[in-house]
Design a protein around this motif. Structure first.
Motif, PDB file in Angstrom:
ATOM      1  N   VAL A 207       0.698  -2.368  20.198  1.00 19.74           N
ATOM      2  CA  VAL A 207       0.251  -1.004  20.507  1.00 19.74           C
ATOM      3  C   VAL A 207      -1.244  -0.862  20.222  1.00 19.74           C
ATOM      4  CG1 VAL A 207       0.451   1.425  19.854  1.00 19.74           C
ATOM      5  CG2 VAL A 207       2.514   0.046  20.180  1.00 19.74           C
ATOM      6  N   GLN A 208      -1.699  -1.438  19.127  1.00 19.39           N
ATOM      7  CA  GLN A 208      -3.122  -1.364  18.805  1.00 19.39           C
ATOM      8  C   GLN A 208      -3.959  -2.100  19.851  1.00 19.39           C
ATOM      9  OE1 GLN A 208      -3.003  -2.865  14.759  1.00 19.39           O
ATOM     10  NE2 GLN A 208      -2.953  -0.799  13.906  1.00 19.39           N
ATOM     11  N   ARG A 209      -3.434  -3.194  20.377  1.00 22.40           N
ATOM     12  CA  ARG A 209      -4.165  -3.886  21.437  1.00 22.40           C
ATOM     13  C   ARG A 209      -4.186  -3.050  22.711  1.00 22.40           C
ATOM     14  NH1 ARG A 209      -2.608  -9.858  23.633  1.00 22.40           N
ATOM     15  NH2 ARG A 209      -0.781  -8.683  24.324  1.00 22.40           N
ATOM     16  N   LEU A 210      -3.085  -2.370  23.009  1.00 20.05           N
ATOM     17  CA  LEU A 210      -3.055  -1.451  24.147  1.00 20.05           C
ATOM     18  C   LEU A 210      -4.148  -0.394  24.000  1.00 20.05           C
ATOM     19  CD1 LEU A 210      -1.172  -0.419  26.667  1.00 20.05           C
ATOM     20  CD2 LEU A 210      -0.491   1.303  24.988  1.00 20.05           C
ATOM     21  N   GLN A 211      -4.262   0.162  22.812  1.00 23.29           N
ATOM     22  CA  GLN A 211      -5.265   1.192  22.563  1.00 23.29           C
ATOM     23  C   GLN A 211      -6.679   0.622  22.698  1.00 23.29           C
ATOM     24  OE1 GLN A 211      -3.522   2.156  18.731  1.00 23.29           O
ATOM     25  NE2 GLN A 211      -2.941   4.205  19.459  1.00 23.29           N
ATOM     26  N   LYS A 212      -6.875  -0.605  22.217  1.00 22.03           N
ATOM     27  CA  LYS A 212      -8.177  -1.247  22.347  1.00 22.03           C
ATOM     28  C   LYS A 212      -8.500  -1.509  23.812  1.00 22.03           C
ATOM     29  CE  LYS A 212     -11.930  -3.371  21.033  1.00 22.03           C
ATOM     30  NZ  LYS A 212     -13.096  -2.612  20.490  1.00 22.03           N
ATOM     31  N   SER A 213      -7.522  -1.952  24.577  1.00 20.41           N
ATOM     32  CA  SER A 213      -7.724  -2.182  26.004  1.00 20.41           C
ATOM     33  C   SER A 213      -8.137  -0.892  26.701  1.00 20.41           C
ATOM     34  CB  SER A 213      -6.440  -2.723  26.647  1.00 20.41           C
ATOM     35  OG  SER A 213      -6.105  -4.005  26.154  1.00 20.41           O
ATOM     36  N   ALA A 214      -7.450   0.202  26.356  1.00 21.16           N
ATOM     37  CA  ALA A 214      -7.770   1.496  26.963  1.00 21.16           C
ATOM     38  C   ALA A 214      -9.199   1.909  26.614  1.00 21.16           C
ATOM     39  CB  ALA A 214      -6.782   2.552  26.490  1.00 21.16           C
TER      40      ALA A 214
ATOM     41  N   GLY B  74     -12.495   2.754  29.113  1.00 23.94           N
ATOM     42  CA  GLY B  74     -12.843   4.162  29.126  1.00 23.94           C
ATOM     43  C   GLY B  74     -11.685   5.102  29.366  1.00 23.94           C
ATOM     44  N   LEU B  75     -10.483   4.671  29.028  1.00 16.76           N
ATOM     45  CA  LEU B  75      -9.284   5.487  29.211  1.00 16.76           C
ATOM     46  C   LEU B  75      -8.896   6.096  27.868  1.00 16.76           C
ATOM     47  CD1 LEU B  75      -6.879   6.514  30.855  1.00 16.76           C
ATOM     48  CD2 LEU B  75      -5.752   4.307  30.475  1.00 16.76           C
ATOM     49  N   ASP B  76      -8.966   7.403  27.759  1.00 10.79           N
ATOM     50  CA  ASP B  76      -8.675   8.102  26.509  1.00 10.79           C
ATOM     51  C   ASP B  76      -7.186   8.395  26.419  1.00 10.79           C
ATOM     52  OD1 ASP B  76      -8.953   9.451  24.137  1.00 10.79           O
ATOM     53  OD2 ASP B  76      -9.590  11.332  25.069  1.00 10.79           O
ATOM     54  N   LEU B  77      -6.510   7.761  25.462  1.00  6.79           N
ATOM     55  CA  LEU B  77      -5.068   7.955  25.300  1.00  6.79           C
ATOM     56  C   LEU B  77      -4.807   9.063  24.287  1.00  6.79           C
ATOM     57  CD1 LEU B  77      -3.788   4.253  25.138  1.00  6.79           C
ATOM     58  CD2 LEU B  77      -4.122   5.718  27.142  1.00  6.79           C
ATOM     59  N   PRO B  78      -4.016  10.072  24.647  1.00  7.70           N
ATOM     60  CA  PRO B  78      -3.758  11.192  23.735  1.00  7.70           C
ATOM     61  C   PRO B  78      -2.670  10.914  22.704  1.00  7.70           C
ATOM     62  CG  PRO B  78      -2.675  11.598  25.818  1.00  7.70           C
ATOM     63  CD  PRO B  78      -3.436  10.312  25.983  1.00  7.70           C
ATOM     64  N   TRP B  79      -2.001   9.772  22.785  1.00 13.18           N
ATOM     65  CA  TRP B  79      -0.891   9.465  21.878  1.00 13.18           C
ATOM     66  C   TRP B  79      -1.383   8.632  20.705  1.00 13.18           C
ATOM     67  CZ3 TRP B  79      -0.979   7.971  27.050  1.00 13.18           C
ATOM     68  CH2 TRP B  79      -0.341   8.852  27.934  1.00 13.18           C
TER      69      TRP B  79
ATOM     70  N   GLY C 189      -4.494   6.052  34.429  1.00 14.01           N
ATOM     71  CA  GLY C 189      -5.408   7.192  34.425  1.00 14.01           C
ATOM     72  C   GLY C 189      -4.776   8.507  34.826  1.00 14.01           C
ATOM     73  N   GLY C 190      -3.540   8.487  35.310  1.00  8.29           N
ATOM     74  CA  GLY C 190      -2.881   9.719  35.722  1.00  8.29           C
ATOM     75  C   GLY C 190      -3.297  10.163  37.114  1.00  8.29           C
TER      76      GLY C 190
ATOM     77  N   PRO D 131     -12.670  -9.364  29.633  1.00  6.49           N
ATOM     78  CA  PRO D 131     -11.732 -10.273  28.976  1.00  6.49           C
ATOM     79  C   PRO D 131     -10.903  -9.667  27.848  1.00  6.49           C
ATOM     80  CG  PRO D 131     -13.811 -11.378  29.384  1.00  6.49           C
ATOM     81  CD  PRO D 131     -14.018  -9.935  29.745  1.00  6.49           C
ATOM     82  N   GLY D 132     -11.491  -8.751  27.077  1.00  2.00           N
ATOM     83  CA  GLY D 132     -10.758  -8.197  25.945  1.00  2.00           C
ATOM     84  C   GLY D 132      -9.760  -7.124  26.292  1.00  2.00           C
ATOM     85  N   ALA D 133      -9.699  -6.726  27.559  1.00  2.94           N
ATOM     86  CA  ALA D 133      -8.790  -5.654  27.981  1.00  2.94           C
ATOM     87  C   ALA D 133      -7.641  -6.221  28.803  1.00  2.94           C
ATOM     88  CB  ALA D 133      -9.547  -4.614  28.806  1.00  2.94           C
ATOM     89  N   LYS D 134      -6.435  -5.830  28.436  1.00  5.20           N
ATOM     90  CA  LYS D 134      -5.254  -6.230  29.207  1.00  5.20           C
ATOM     91  C   LYS D 134      -5.040  -5.154  30.273  1.00  5.20           C
ATOM     92  CE  LYS D 134      -0.681  -8.240  28.290  1.00  5.20           C
ATOM     93  NZ  LYS D 134      -1.028  -9.621  28.696  1.00  5.20           N
ATOM     94  N   SER D 135      -5.844  -5.235  31.317  1.00  5.60           N
ATOM     95  CA  SER D 135      -5.847  -4.196  32.336  1.00  5.60           C
ATOM     96  C   SER D 135      -4.830  -4.495  33.438  1.00  5.60           C
ATOM     97  CB  SER D 135      -7.246  -4.061  32.951  1.00  5.60           C
ATOM     98  OG  SER D 135      -7.509  -5.135  33.834  1.00  5.60           O
ATOM     99  N   LEU D 136      -4.641  -3.518  34.313  1.00  5.10           N
ATOM    100  CA  LEU D 136      -3.727  -3.705  35.438  1.00  5.10           C
ATOM    101  C   LEU D 136      -4.329  -4.566  36.544  1.00  5.10           C
ATOM    102  CD1 LEU D 136      -2.216  -0.119  35.830  1.00  5.10           C
ATOM    103  CD2 LEU D 136      -1.283  -2.077  34.576  1.00  5.10           C
ATOM    104  N   ASN D 137      -5.597  -4.901  36.433  1.00  2.00           N
ATOM    105  CA  ASN D 137      -6.280  -5.713  37.439  1.00  2.00           C
ATOM    106  C   ASN D 137      -5.863  -7.179  37.293  1.00  2.00           C
ATOM    107  OD1 ASN D 137      -7.987  -7.133  39.109  1.00  2.00           O
ATOM    108  ND2 ASN D 137      -9.837  -6.073  38.476  1.00  2.00           N
ATOM    109  N   TYR D 138      -4.871  -7.596  38.041  1.00  2.00           N
ATOM    110  CA  TYR D 138      -4.340  -8.964  37.949  1.00  2.00           C
ATOM    111  C   TYR D 138      -4.471  -9.708  39.278  1.00  2.00           C
ATOM    112  CZ  TYR D 138      -2.541  -9.772  33.271  1.00  2.00           C
ATOM    113  OH  TYR D 138      -2.446 -10.042  31.926  1.00  2.00           O
ATOM    114  N   ILE D 139      -5.416  -9.287  40.109  1.00  2.00           N
ATOM    115  CA  ILE D 139      -5.580  -9.952  41.401  1.00  2.00           C
ATOM    116  C   ILE D 139      -5.922 -11.425  41.220  1.00  2.00           C
ATOM    117  CG2 ILE D 139      -6.968 -10.041  43.510  1.00  2.00           C
ATOM    118  CD1 ILE D 139      -7.230  -7.002  43.351  1.00  2.00           C
ATOM    119  N   SER D 140      -6.894 -11.715  40.345  1.00  2.00           N
ATOM    120  CA  SER D 140      -7.284 -13.119  40.144  1.00  2.00           C
ATOM    121  C   SER D 140      -6.130 -13.931  39.573  1.00  2.00           C
ATOM    122  CB  SER D 140      -8.503 -13.206  39.230  1.00  2.00           C
ATOM    123  OG  SER D 140      -8.235 -12.632  37.955  1.00  2.00           O
TER     124      SER D 140
END
Length: 278
Positions: A50-57, A61-66, A95-96, A141-150
Motif C-alpha cells: 500500500v505504501q508503494r502504491l501511495q508512492k507511485s501515485a 501527481g495523483l493525490d489519493l484521499p485514502w 485519476g477518476g 521507474p519508481g512508479a508502478k503505473s498503468l502504462n504497460y505498453i512497453s
C-alpha cells in the motif's frame, strides 16, 4: 465462482464492476496499481504494498484521499468476501472521471480485484527459465503505473522465442524485467541493480533473507556481466524466486539452477509459509 471486487465504496460482483468510460485510467492510462498475494490467508506485506502504491501515485501527481489504513482495510475486506484459501490482490487507483478527457474533474477511483493464485509450472523452478533482453526502460521507474505498453510489447517478443520474461536494458545496464527484478551471483556475491528500477517487495525480502549469508552488492549490472555470472534469478510476487538458466542465447549456471539460488528459494518458501512476517 463469482468473485467480489471493491469499486469506489462498494463491494460488487465482478461482472458488475464498471468504471465510467471517461475515467482517466481508461482514456489516458492515468493511474497506478500494486499487486500482492496471500499466504495462509494473510495478505503478504500488505502495508509495504500500500505504501508503494501511495508512492507511485505521488510520483505521477495523483493525490489519493485514502489513508494507508483505509486502503489496507478495503483490501483485507475484499479478500475476506471472496472466501478463497489464498489469492492475488490487485489494488488500482486512477485519476477518476474527466469531462475533457485529460484533466481532473472529480475524485480518484479506487478498485480492488481479488483472484485465485495461479501457480507456475514446477519445471520452471527445478529446471530454470529462459528470458530475453530488450532495449527499453520503464516510464518513471519508481512508479508502478498503468502504462504497460512497453512491457506488453516486450513480453510478446519473449513469447515468440519461448521465453517467459523480458529484461529491460538501456545503453549499458540490465535494469529489471517487465514485472520482475533481476539478481545475479558472481564469485559468491549477490548483485542486483538499485537505480532506475521499481523496487519490488519480493526483492526487498530476498535482500533481507540473503543478509549475513552472502555479500550483497546493489550496483548496475552491465550486459557484459552476464557472461561472467555464475547464477541468475528473477523475483516477483507471482513468481517468487525463479531461477534463470538462459538469457538471450547465453546459458547461465550450466543450464540448471545454481546452489545459491536454490538456497534462497528454500529460505523464501519457509519464510512466506512459516515465518513471522504479518
Amino acid at each position: 465462482m463469482e468473485y467480489i471486487y471493491y469499486l469506489n465504496g462498494k463491494y460488487v460482483a465482478a461482472d458488475q464492476a464498471c468504471l465510467p468510460i471517461n475515467d482517466l485510467g481508461i482514456v489516458r492510462g492515468y493511474g497506478v496499481f500494486d499487486f500482492l498475494r496471500t499466504y495462509n490467508k494473510v495478505p503478504f506485506k500488505l502495508r509495504e504494498h500500500v505504501q508503494r502504491l501511495q508512492k507511485s501515485a505521488e510520483l505521477i501527481g495523483l493525490d489519493l484521499p485514502w489513508s494507508t489504513l483505509e486502503i489496507e482495510a478495503i483490501a483485507q475486506e475484499t479478500f475476506n468476501r471472496n472466501h478463497l484459501p489464498d489469492a492475488n490482490i490487485r489494488i488500482i487507483a486512477t485519476g477518476g472521471i474527466s469531462t475533457d478527457f485529460i484533466t481532473f474533474s472529480g475524485e480518484p477511483s479506487l478498485i480492488v480485484i481479488v483472484t485465485p493464485v495461479t501457480e507456475y509450472p514446477e519445471a520452471y523452478y527445478k529446471q530454470g527459465v529462459k528470458v530475453i533482453t530488450v532495449q527499453t526502460q520503464r516510464f518513471i521507474p519508481g512508479a508502478k503505473s498503468l502504462n504497460y505498453i512497453s512491457a506488453i510489447m516486450a513480453l510478446q517478443k519473449a513469447k515468440q522465442v519461448n521465453a517467459i520474461e523480458a529484461l529491460y536494458v538501456n545503453e549499458h545496464h540490465v535494469l529489471e524485467g517487465t514485472t520482475t527484478n533481476i539478481f545475479i551471483f558472481r564469485d559468491n556475491k549477490l548483485i542486483t541493480p538499485k537505480a532506475d528500477i521499481l523496487h519490488g517487495i519480493t526483492r526487498e525480502v530476498v535482500l533481507e533473507l540473503a543478509r549475513n549469508k552472502f555479500d550483497i552488492v546493489e550496483q548496475p549490472i552491465y550486459y557484459s556481466d552476464l557472461n561472467s555470472c555464475d547464477e541468475a534469478f528473477i523475483t516477483a510476487t507471482n513468481k517468487e524466486i525463479m531461477p534463470v538458466t538462459q538469457i538471450d542465447d547465453l546459458q547461465i549456471s550450466n543450464g540448471k539452477p545454481g546452489k545459491n539460488t536454490q538456497h534462497l528459494m528454500h529460505l523464501f518458501h519457509d519464510y512466506t509459509r512459516f515465518g513471522n512476517w504479518s
